[in-house]
Scaffold this active site. Structure first.
Site, short mmCIF file in Angstrom:
data_model
loop_
_atom_site.label_atom_id
_atom_site.label_comp_id
_atom_site.label_asym_id
_atom_site.label_seq_id
_atom_site.Cartn_x
_atom_site.Cartn_y
_atom_site.Cartn_z
N TYR A 182 -39.63 44.12 25.43
CA TYR A 182 -38.52 43.68 24.57
C TYR A 182 -37.63 44.82 24.08
CZ TYR A 182 -42.36 44.60 21.29
OH TYR A 182 -43.40 45.16 20.63
N CYS A 203 -88.04 25.35 25.48
CA CYS A 203 -89.32 25.50 26.18
C CYS A 203 -90.41 26.09 25.29
CB CYS A 203 -89.16 26.36 27.42
SG CYS A 203 -88.86 28.10 27.04
N CYS A 207 -87.26 27.84 32.09
CA CYS A 207 -86.81 27.15 30.88
C CYS A 207 -85.91 25.98 31.26
CB CYS A 207 -86.06 28.13 29.99
SG CYS A 207 -85.33 27.35 28.55
N LYS A 251 -43.26 37.12 17.88
CA LYS A 251 -44.05 38.31 17.57
C LYS A 251 -45.41 38.12 18.21
CE LYS A 251 -45.27 41.47 13.87
NZ LYS A 251 -46.65 41.75 14.26
N CYS A 294 -84.13 33.65 25.70
CA CYS A 294 -85.33 33.07 26.25
C CYS A 294 -85.46 33.62 27.66
CB CYS A 294 -85.21 31.54 26.31
SG CYS A 294 -86.51 30.81 27.32
N GLU A 308 -37.08 36.74 18.14
CA GLU A 308 -38.07 36.76 19.23
C GLU A 308 -39.45 36.39 18.70
OE1 GLU A 308 -38.02 40.76 20.68
OE2 GLU A 308 -35.87 40.72 21.06
N LYS A 310 -44.08 36.53 9.21
CA LYS A 310 -45.47 36.20 9.57
C LYS A 310 -45.76 34.76 9.22
CE LYS A 310 -47.28 40.34 10.70
NZ LYS A 310 -48.42 40.96 10.06
N ASP A 318 -49.12 38.67 19.41
CA ASP A 318 -50.26 39.28 18.75
C ASP A 318 -51.03 40.12 19.77
OD1 ASP A 318 -51.82 39.95 16.69
OD2 ASP A 318 -52.96 38.09 16.62
N CYS A 368 -88.03 29.39 21.65
CA CYS A 368 -86.96 28.69 22.36
C CYS A 368 -86.95 27.21 21.99
CB CYS A 368 -87.14 28.86 23.86
SG CYS A 368 -85.94 27.92 24.82
P1 AMP Z 1 -46.99 45.31 12.55
O1 AMP Z 1 -48.11 45.63 13.53
O2 AMP Z 1 -47.30 44.14 11.69
O3 AMP Z 1 -46.50 46.53 11.84
O4 AMP Z 1 -45.78 44.80 13.44
C1 AMP Z 1 -45.13 45.67 14.29
C2 AMP Z 1 -45.59 45.40 15.67
O5 AMP Z 1 -45.23 44.11 16.10
C3 AMP Z 1 -44.93 46.29 16.69
O6 AMP Z 1 -45.54 47.54 16.76
C4 AMP Z 1 -45.14 45.51 17.94
O7 AMP Z 1 -46.35 45.91 18.56
C5 AMP Z 1 -45.32 44.09 17.50
N1 AMP Z 1 -44.40 43.13 18.09
C6 AMP Z 1 -44.75 41.95 18.64
N2 AMP Z 1 -43.70 41.29 19.10
C7 AMP Z 1 -42.62 42.05 18.86
C8 AMP Z 1 -41.23 41.89 19.13
N3 AMP Z 1 -40.73 40.79 19.74
N4 AMP Z 1 -40.41 42.89 18.75
C9 AMP Z 1 -40.89 44.00 18.11
N5 AMP Z 1 -42.19 44.19 17.85
C10 AMP Z 1 -43.05 43.24 18.21
ZN ZN Z 2 -86.51 28.51 26.92
#
Ligand code: AMP
Ligand code: ZN
Length: 660
Positions: free
Chosen positions: A218, A401, A421, A110, A416, A108, A304, A112, A398
């Site tokens: 998930y 102006c 301006c 990951k 400013c 899956e 990663k 952010d 500025c």
């Molecule tokens: P880390 O923060 O690096 O320890 O990674 C773990 C975190 O990845 C988990 O706590 C989730 O919040 C996140 N995460 C994002 N996508 C997934 C996914 N598909 N499955 C499991 N965890 C995920």
């Molecule tokens: Zn200005």
């Protein structure tokens, strides 16, 4: 590494974790953190007797902020161990295959973002929480309920269990939010995860609601039951949660390694940021056999992506005045290829940022893309600095102006405050003419600059006072282009009310809010009459926004502006958007089943409801139509027995688009 150095590393990592989890203001990037953390693990493996009880390796992650009610997770939330190379992945595969020779995997994205945990009892949401330290999180139910895709009540009222996933901020929303914050002189978020965390941990859920967060779920946990990973995803989708169909299944680690290579590039074109891929053993039985370390499941690993960082040479720092008077510095550097595009400019945000990074003229700067989209300066390579290089000078006046610039209290920005301006006027006029506002084709910043300099554009209605002579008076403008410009301006009077409202450049009022306002009030007159409360009840408009909008329409100048607009024939009213009455699904009672590919379930539901259909959870004699995705469950059998019409996703699309 010796023992004191180890202690120092623990201290350092704890500080970074504090900045990351509690302050939402990390000072190093994830990649560097991961590297340090990996080193820590290696040292601890070599010297198990050194391990400090407050070492980050002994925690599941973060610690809990005090402002929310605490929730003890029924089942702890674990972290994931990391893989940084194909070799790490192969080693993981060997550990898995030693337990189950024919194990299959689900791979899956990951995301952010940050993990959330939802607890349902008989279809009702009990609470939604953050991960916190894994054992105890924060109750953020009210905030989570503002996110589309997290229902308070499930249609299936027999479901009791825990649902987990990731809350994230799409790239576009992240970019928009940071832009807005910059304009308002507030510090920007370093990445979408911090933006999502900052937005979720708001004490006022109306703020959360304005932040355009999204979720993918998930994991589905039913105490005492083990379920294959793929089944969990299917069941989640069936329950109506947003599940990302973009996952792969394989039993070959080499295939997954190929996939990581493919996604290293492709991820840049996704609308949200992913920082890796998660590989999970599919089979629930094998998962149970492999179990957990103190910190993470042994049956899953996070690959990663290498963080893309590039060096370039700083050529110049430009200071520009925005629409709201905030003066922002921009770094201009030699072009470099970064995360899929060529970049040569990056915002330096504000004076504090320049000081923090200790930026000097001609520095070699290291760049990355925040949220995979916005070029950012990560740090300066000080070894490459030539001796005698000067610190970046901060302007006192500025650049447009020449008024003295001010640092307002509680703001990081330079401002400013001159209302006349020209730079602010140019920005405001450019915004008014832009595509999503009045869409004046062929009217560019250069022309606007000239018009402002000559005093021909002072207020927004001046656009409609421009004459052919005015334009012909400008250098390089011939009759033909003058006529084209006037035509574009004339045409703009037909733009709908929402475009006009957006074009005004009211603080906080972006494209979407403008649309909400227009659709709710249907006329500028109604907006002038609206009280703060009338504004705040509009779906998607919070108190802060309501206040700004209210203040805006109270101004005498704005009243005069709209009187002018009326005189010039602009569209100050609009028609209500009606629920369709003539689509192929209008009036039908519809059930959805299986995994959908083209829509998320909640999107499709909304779309069908707009077309006048009713969506229910289970098939009965009252059902008119069943729409099936991949791997439909028992609902399909039941529909067949009852003789109910069944459409695939493709059938649905064809009918909606009138092809069938
Ligand atoms: P880390 O923060 O690096 O320890 O990674 C773990 C975190 O990845 C988990 O706590 C989730 O919040 C996140 N995460 C994002 N996508 C997934 C996914 N598909 N499955 C499991 N965890 C995920
Ligand atoms: Zn200005």
């Amino acid at each position: 590494m010796d023992y004191p150095a180890y202690l120092e590393l623990v201290k350092q990592l704890n500080q970074y974790a504090h900045e990351y989890y509690e302050l939402d203001q990390p000072t190093i990037n994830d990649f560097e953190y991961d590297q340090l953390y990996k080193r820590l693990l290696a040292v601890e493996k070599e010297h198990p007797d050194w391990v400090e009880h407050d070492s980050p390796s002994q925690r599941v992650g973060g610690s809990v902020s005090t402002s929310f009610t605490k929730i003890t997770h029924e089942i702890p939330l674990y972290s994931l161990s990391n893989a940084f190379s194909a070799e790490d992945l192969r080693a993981f595969d060997r550990r898995v295959k030693a337990v189950n020779q024919s194990a299959r995997y689900v791979g899956e994205y990951k995301y952010d973002g940050l993990s959330i945990s939802l607890s349902y009892k008989e279809g009702q949401l009990q609470y939604g929480a953050t991960r916190g330290n894994g054992l105890v999180g924060e109750d953020i139910t009210a905030n989570l309920l503002t996110i589309s895709g997290i229902p308070k009540h499930l249609e299936d009222d027999s479901f009791t269990g825990i649902v987990r996933g990731e809350c994230y901020m799409p790239k576009e929303a992240f970019q928009g939010l940071n832009q807005l914050r910059e304009e308002e002189g507030k510090p920007t978020f370093a990445n979408p995860r911090n933006a999502a965390a900052g937005s979720l941990r708001q004490l006022d859920s109306r703020v959360t609601k304005e932040r355009k967060l999204a979720v993918y779920l998930y994991q589905l946990l039913i105490p005492g039951q083990s379920m294959d990973q793929e089944k969990q995803l299917e069941k989640l989708a069936e329950l109506g949660f947003p599940v990302n169909p973009a996952y792969i299944t394989t039993s070959s680690i080499e295939e997954f390694i190929d996939y990581t290579k493919e996604m290293t590039e492709k991820r840049h074109s996704l609308p949200y940021e992913i920082d890796g891929l998660v590989l999970k053993v599919n089979d629930g039985q094998t998962q149970a056999e492999m179990g957990f370390t103190g910190k993470a499941p042994k049956w899953a690993i996070a690959y990663k992506f290498p963080a893309e960082m590039k060096a370039s040479l700083l050529r110049d720092v430009e200071w520009t005045v925005g629409r709201t008077g905030v003066v922002t510095p921009t770094a201009v550097f030699d072009p470099v290829r970064l995360a899929g595009t060529t970049v040569q400019r990056a915002s330096l945000h504000n004076v504090d940022f320049i000081r923090q990074k200790d930026l000097h003229e001609g520095d070699t700067i290291i760049l990355f893309k925040a949220g995979d989209i916005i070029p950012e300066v990560d740090r300066v390579d000080k070894d490459k600095r030539s001796s005698g290089a000067k610190k970046i000078a901060v302007p006192t006046h500025c650049p447009a102006c020449e008024e003295a610039l001010l640092h307002l209290e509680d703001e990081v920005a330079l401002r400013c405050l001159n209302p006349n301006c020209p730079a602010q006027l140019v920005e405001g006029m450019t915004h008014f003419a832009s595509v999503d506002a009045m869409n004046m084709m062929g009217v560019g910043p250069k022309l606007i600059q000239q018009l402002v300099e000559r005093g021909l554009l002072k207020t927004l209605s001046d656009w409609y006072r421009l004459t052919e002579e005015d334009l012909l008076d400008l250098p390089h403008i011939k009759e033909k282009s003058a006529r084209n410009i006037l035509e574009a301006i004339a045409k703009s009077t037909n733009r709908p009310l929402n475009a006009l409202l957006f074009g005004l450049g009211i603080r906080h009022v972006g494209k979407n809010v403008a649309k909400l306002l227009a659709q709710h009030f249907l006329s500028s007159e109604a907006l002038f009459k609206a009280e703060k409360e009338d504004l705040a009840i509009v779906e998607g408009i919070g108190e802060v926004m309501a206040n700004t909008i209210y203040q805006y329409f109270q101004q005498k100048e704005v009243r005069e502006l709209f009187d002018d607009f009326e005189k010039f024939g602009l569209q100050l009213t609009m028609e209500e958007e009606k629920v369709a009455t003539d689509s192929p699904v209008t009036g039908l009672t519809i059930v959805l089943t299986g995994k959908l590919k083209q829509w998320t379930r909640s999107d499709l539901k909304k779309q069908l409801e707009k077309l006048g259909a009713k969506i229910t959870g289970s098939v009965s004699k009252k059902t008119d139509l069943l729409i099936v995705g991949e791997d439909p469950g028992s609902k399909l059998d039941k529909a067949k027995t009852l003789g109910i019409e069944v459409w695939t996703e493709e059938n649905l699309r064809d009918r909606l688009e009138g092809r069938l």
